[in-house]
Write a protein that holds these residues in place. Structure first.
Motif, PDB file in Angstrom:
ATOM      1  N   LYS A  44      14.311  38.308  13.431  1.00 19.53           N
ATOM      2  CA  LYS A  44      13.636  37.236  12.604  1.00 19.53           C
ATOM      3  C   LYS A  44      14.381  38.048  11.050  1.00 19.53           C
ATOM      4  O   LYS A  44      14.313  39.026  10.818  1.00 19.53           O
ATOM      5  CB  LYS A  44      12.100  37.724  12.239  1.00 19.53           C
ATOM      6  N   THR A  75      14.860  33.464  13.910  1.00 21.59           N
ATOM      7  CA  THR A  75      14.233  32.931  12.992  1.00 21.59           C
ATOM      8  C   THR A  75      14.902  33.065  11.907  1.00 21.59           C
ATOM      9  O   THR A  75      14.950  34.193  11.264  1.00 21.59           O
ATOM     10  CB  THR A  75      12.662  33.381  12.864  1.00 21.59           C
ATOM     11  N   GLN A  77      14.276  32.315   7.437  1.00 28.07           N
ATOM     12  CA  GLN A  77      13.361  31.998   6.551  1.00 28.07           C
ATOM     13  C   GLN A  77      13.398  32.516   5.169  1.00 28.07           C
ATOM     14  O   GLN A  77      13.736  33.450   5.045  1.00 28.07           O
ATOM     15  CB  GLN A  77      11.871  32.330   7.165  1.00 28.07           C
TER      16      GLN A  77
END
Length: 300
Positions: A44, A75, A77
């Motif tokens: 992430k 991921t 973001q």
């Protein structure tokens, strides 16, 4: 699982990725950073938000792209990717998530996804400059989802979909709004305004449902030659077209077994609904509300 912070623990994002193992997280603080390549699964990588964490400068290793993802279950973001001579973000892996990411002023695509079963949600693609590219392009063999995204002022398509599901998104002021090039794509609740063309369908078995297609320079929705067994259902097409080759909903000859039903079309040029023979008899028209059609009788 370890959290690594850039630039506190590592000066470069790539340095943090290179020492990570699956399940780790990398936080990128506010500022500008070079591009990076993700080749470790299940990472992430998150920034401090669009416009605060900016990926610019040197591209990902071995590419001209800003971010290159080759690892499953990545991921990404909360950051902006801008100004690369390749793609903003290239996803060659599957089962990854892009959330709240902005891609702009890249020379090719904003986001190019060629892996399967990816999710792109709450993203923005703008001012990407390839006339043959897209703000967001899905080129996969099993469906990926694009949800709640904005694609605006790109020189190519706002979205190009092959095995994709596009939901609750918008395309504004692109050369073309949406192009669909394979089976089983779903477009639902999109808003398309002020593009060249609105929605262009060049394949079979797609569902185009509950979209608002308005003020586009060319046709609002077009079923091209050999586009068969599509459902064009409950869309609104208004104020599209500028010349006699355009229509609110245009069905080209050679397009057959499509169902065009319950659409609302007004103030389109030259017709609200046009089916070029033999498309007028090779397709089903039912319950469409419009002011004029060619041939007459396609509206109720």
């Amino acid at each position: 699982m370890v959290l690594r912070i850039v630039p506190t623990d590592f000066l470069m994002v790539q340095d943090a990725i290179d020492v990570s193992i699956p399940g780790d997280s990398i936080q990128i603080l506010a500022g500008k950073f070079d591009g990076f390549r993700v080749d470790v699964e299940n990472l992430k990588i998150f920034g401090c938000g669009i416009g605060r964490t900016i990926i610019a400068g040197a591209p990902a290793q071995g590419t001209s792209d800003g971010v290159f993802v080759s690892a499953e279950r990545t991921t990404l973001q909360g950051f902006t990717v801008q100004g690369f001579i390749g793609n903003g973000i290239f996803i060659s892996s599957s089962s990854s998530v892009l959330k709240e990411v902005e891609v702009k002023f890249n020379t090719l695509m904003g986001i190019l996804g060629v892996g399967n079963s990816n999710l792109i949600i709450n993203c923005i693609a703008s001012n990407n400059t390839s006339v043959n590219g897209s703000g967001i392009e899905i080129f996969a063999f099993t469906s990926s989802y694009v949800i709640n995204c904005i694609s605006t002022q790109n020189l190519g398509d706002g979205y190009f979909l092959r095995f994709g599901k596009l939901i609750n998104s918008s395309a504004n002021e692109n050369n073309n709004g949406i192009s669909v090039d394979t089976r089983s794509t779903i477009l639902a609740n999109e808003t398309l305004k002020n593009n060249g063309s609105g929605i262009t369908i060049a394949s079979d078995l797609n569902n185009i449902i509950d979209n608002k297609v308005c003020n586009n320079e060319e046709s609002g929705i077009e079923l091209t030659v050999f586009s068969d067994e599509n459902a064009i259902d409950s869309n609104i097409a208004r104020n599209n077209g500028t010349d006699i080759t355009d229509a609110g909903i245009l069905v080209d000859p050679g397009s057959a077994d499509n169902t065009i039903r319950f659409n609302k079309a007004r103030n389109n040029v030259e017709f609200d609904i046009e089916a070029i023979p033999p498309a007028d008899t090779d397709n089903t028209f039912d319950g469409n509300k419009c002011e004029n059609s060619d041939p007459p009788g396609l509206c109720t």
